[in-house]
Design a protein around this motif. Structure first.
Motif, mmCIF file in Angstrom:
data_model
loop_
_atom_site.group_PDB
_atom_site.id
_atom_site.type_symbol
_atom_site.label_atom_id
_atom_site.label_comp_id
_atom_site.label_asym_id
_atom_site.label_seq_id
_atom_site.Cartn_x
_atom_site.Cartn_y
_atom_site.Cartn_z
ATOM 1 N N UNK A 1 6.036 0.400 2.316
ATOM 2 C CA UNK A 1 4.943 0.562 3.270
ATOM 3 C C UNK A 1 4.291 -0.788 3.565
ATOM 4 N N UNK B 1 1.506 -8.264 -1.997
ATOM 5 C CA UNK B 1 0.171 -7.978 -1.483
ATOM 6 C C UNK B 1 -0.544 -9.242 -1.024
ATOM 7 N N UNK C 1 0.803 -10.183 2.276
ATOM 8 C CA UNK C 1 0.310 -9.213 3.252
ATOM 9 C C UNK C 1 -1.112 -9.562 3.695
ATOM 10 N N UNK C 2 -1.976 -9.846 2.724
ATOM 11 C CA UNK C 2 -3.368 -10.130 3.064
ATOM 12 C C UNK C 2 -3.451 -11.390 3.924
ATOM 13 N N UNK D 1 -2.120 -10.687 7.474
ATOM 14 C CA UNK D 1 -3.015 -9.865 8.287
ATOM 15 C C UNK D 1 -4.298 -10.608 8.645
ATOM 16 N N UNK E 1 -8.584 1.913 -0.033
ATOM 17 C CA UNK E 1 -7.691 2.500 -1.038
ATOM 18 C C UNK E 1 -7.675 1.678 -2.320
ATOM 19 N N UNK F 1 -4.246 -0.553 3.682
ATOM 20 C CA UNK F 1 -3.182 -1.136 2.858
ATOM 21 C C UNK F 1 -3.633 -2.453 2.248
ATOM 22 N N UNK F 2 -4.503 -3.198 2.942
ATOM 23 C CA UNK F 2 -4.985 -4.447 2.362
ATOM 24 C C UNK F 2 -5.865 -4.164 1.146
ATOM 25 N N UNK G 1 -5.693 -1.547 -0.691
ATOM 26 C CA UNK G 1 -4.768 -1.072 -1.722
ATOM 27 C C UNK G 1 -4.150 -2.259 -2.456
ATOM 28 N N UNK G 2 -3.698 -3.241 -1.668
ATOM 29 C CA UNK G 2 -3.096 -4.425 -2.267
ATOM 30 C C UNK G 2 -4.087 -5.165 -3.142
#
Lengths: 315, 357
Positions: free
Chosen positions: A242, A292, A295-296, A299, B63, B122-123, B125-126
């Motif tokens: 995901x 993660x 990802x951060x 984004x 999350x 999702x951020x 969550x991460x």
């Protein structure tokens, strides 16, 4: 600190190969998330569990057939097919039973349902298969290749090729067939699409069924790559996939593929080199952080992912 | 608040107070373990109310909320245990824990709050996973969190010489640790509920709700959406931090295991299942989701023995299976939660009526 930079550079091709293999698996799973999200805006938390069930079904079927005297290769193929079929059935019923009645309800409602279904599937699998680790039978002969300083096995080659094949198949389906056109139309605007004669229910079911089929293939790949399976394996895998889908821009097919492969590479390289670059302060057990962290960061600069279109506030 | 002193509401308050005072003794008849579970239910109320600010009021899907709980718990654990040899008093640790959690909330929120709904999910969550992984691994080269073994021998809540962990006597009634914690928690819970109720009707609370309903419109009427959203994150986080501190003190032990993703999901489920944005609903959700799985724990094995004559299915997974099914079924038949706010249910009724036309 006895590893030199030279040695680390020598490992580079190997890390890339490992990352590619893991990334292809992420990509296949990510496609399932992104298709469902693109069409109905739902994070299908239970998708990771579908992958897990795919693996466990394949183990059971292959084991039974092999025990009945069938050659392992053919037994494995049957296992794959049956696992695909059962995952498709699960994906279809998931949508039909759990998500369809919730259309038009508040945004978080289906999310909680998805979490509930994820818990249900995981515990069903535990009841059916027990809580022990299961070994996945080796489906392919153990052959090793060497190329540019990297070693890889036949399983790895097959995983990368097969996922490339499945992904191109999916792209063809979405951009060249009528069903694909209906899917894209529904993703853009379900109401208008239904006015143009698209059967929304069928399109959504199709997205779930196709996504689950890919999940089953990914499940068999994970199983034969790591040679173990467990009822809890789906959760983390689903989470990573995901993440990959979001990284690429959720709702975007190409984004999910690129995101998956990128995530696999980042994890492999990150785990391989973090110790060196932080003077052993952080070790490879921080592997899960990269997904993660990247990802951060992505984004922060591209709020809708690498390939995501800039959308207005749909909320 | 005007009617608070009318005879009827005075009577109501007295009755509720009596019920709250008597509750642990009623629950305790089934065993002291249930008083502990009751205490956990109250802790979850803290958490759910904190998350409700973020998710329910401001409409930001978080999350990774448990990360703030973890920060609070580890703050207490590090400042009041033999691990570093520190034994700070409660009035020093709780504010530090809350501030630290608040700082982490801002740290997470400031770069990410421009993200839309599910990207934010999702951020966060991460972020929650990153915090947990660090707690799991920060035992080398410098031992800060003691890794997966966690920190033990944490000081209980103490006011001067009065410790909440030991047995003591009040007016001829002997109270053990869990009972004493219960009254502390109830007092805190009342405080937190009042803060939440006042927040909801304040300028900030209305700004949050405006952002939840339509961010662009909120901006257009002059709300500084970025700061107001950050404030939601920070306030939610500090509630989590306080809850975490009490959790560490009550347990006497923390380890990264208690702060996994499934905990964040549980708290979110409490908020949504109870009725997002509606304080009584959220409290109901927290109580139900704490008690139901525990009751199932005691009911599952005897039920199987009664039905099949022996234990056929692993009770732990059967219990979780039932829990998952309960989540699905509640969402199916009560999509806006068990006890949604009156305005919200009215809106939904209008919406469905509009569709039916």
């Amino acid at each position: 600190m006895d590893i030199s930079l030279h040695q680390l550079l020598q490992q580079f091709p190997q890390q890339v190969v490992n990352g590619l293999v893991q990334g292809s698996i992420y990509a296949l799973v990510a496609l399932g998330y992104t298709m469902v999200y693109g069409i109905m805006g739902l994070i299908n938390f239970a998708h990771g569990e579908v992958v897990m069930i795919g693996t466990l079904v394949a183990i059971t079927v292959t084991g039974l057939l092999a025990a009945a005297g069938m050659p392992v290769g053919i037994a494995g193929l049957c296992g794959l097919v049956i696992s695909i079929l059962s995952c498709m059935a699960i994906g279809w019923s998931l949508e039909r039973v759990a998500y369809r009645p919730l259309r038009g309800s508040p945004r978080l409602t289906p999310l909680i349902t998805a979490i509930g279904m994820s818990i249900v599937l995981q515990n069903l699998a535990m009841i059916l298969w027990g809580r022990n680790y299961m070994t996945f039978p080796p489906l392919l002969p153990k052959v090793n290749f060497e190329f540019a300083g990297a070693y890889f096995t036949l399983v790895q080659v097959v995983i990368v090729l097969l996922s490339a094949l499945m992904m191109s198949g999916l792209v063809l389906l979405v951009y060249r067939t009528k069903l694909g056109m209906a899917m894209r139309a529904t993703a853009q605007n379900p109401e208008v699409a239904s006015l143009m004669g698209v059967n929304i229910n069928r399109v959504i079911s199709a997205a779930f069924v196709i996504g689950s089929a890919l999940a089953a293939v990914a499940g068999v790949m994970v199983g034969s790559y790591y040679e173990v399976a467990h009822y809890q394996m789906g959760f983390v895998l689903g989470l990573k996939a995901f993440t990959a889908a979001v990284l690429g821009g959720i709702g975007n097919l190409v984004g999910a593929m690129v995101g998956g492969i990128l995530l696999g590479l980042i994890e492999a390289l990150g785990a391989g080199y973090i110790g060196y670059f932080t003077g052993d302060f952080l070790g490879s057990h921080y592997q899960d952080i990269f997904a993660f962290a990247v990802l951060i960061v992505v984004l922060m600069f591209k709020p809708s992912g690498l390939f995501g279109e800039k959308t207005g506030d749909r909320a | 608040m005007k009617n608070l002193l009318s005879p009827r509401s005075t009577l109501g308050i007295v009755l509720i107070a009596a019920a709250l005072i008597a509750l642990p003794f009623v629950v305790g008849m089934a065993g002291q373990a249930w008083v502990r579970i009751l205490n956990f239910a109250i802790l979850y109320i803290f958490l759910a109310l904190g998350l409700n600010i973020v998710v329910g009021f401001a409409g930001l899907l978080d999350l990774g909320y448990i990360a703030f709980y973890a920060v609070g718990a580890y703050t207490w654990a590090l400042l009041a245990s033999p691990h570093f040899g520190l034994h700070w008093p409660i009035w020093a640790i709780l504010p530090v824990g809350a501030l630290l959690a608040c700082f982490f909330g801002v740290l997470l929120g400031s770069p990410t709050l421009k993200l839309r709904g599910d990207y934010l999910a999702i951020v966060t969550l991460g972020f929650g996973e990153i915090v947990r992984i660090f707690m799991n691994n920060l035992n080398a080269p410098i031992n800060i969190t003691n890794g997966p073994q966690g920190i033990t021998l944490i000081d209980p809540v103490k006011f001067g010489d009065f410790s909440f962990a030991t047995r003591s006597e009040f007016f001829g009634v002997t109270l053990t640790g869990p009972y004493k914690y219960y009254y502390l928690l109830v007092a805190l819970a009342i405080l937190i509920v009042i803060v939440n109720l006042r927040l909801q009707d304040s300028r900030i609370g209305r700004a949050w709700q405006a952002i939840r309903e339509d961010e662009i419109a909120a901006k257009a009427v002059g709300i500084n959406t970025r700061n107001v959203k950050l404030l939601a994150f920070a306030m939610g986080a500090s509630f989590g931090g306080i809850a975490g501190g009490i959790f560490a003190a009550m347990q006497g032990f923390v380890s990264p295991e208690s702060f996994s993703l499934i905990e964040s999901i549980m708290v979110l489920a409490m908020v949504v299942l109870g009725g997002m944005g509606h304080i009584p609903g959220v409290i109901l959700g927290a109580i139900l989701l704490t008690f139901l799985p525990e009751m199932a724990r005691y009911a599952v094995t005897p039920a199987q023995v009664a039905l099949f004559g022996k234990v056929l299915i692993d009770p732990e997974s059967l219990r979780m299976l039932l829990f998952g099914l309960a989540l699905v079924l509640v969402m199916r038949f009560k999509p806006s939660g068990l006890w949604p706010s009156p305005e919200r249910s009215r809106e939904l009724a209008e919406k469905t009526a509009g569709v039916a036309k």
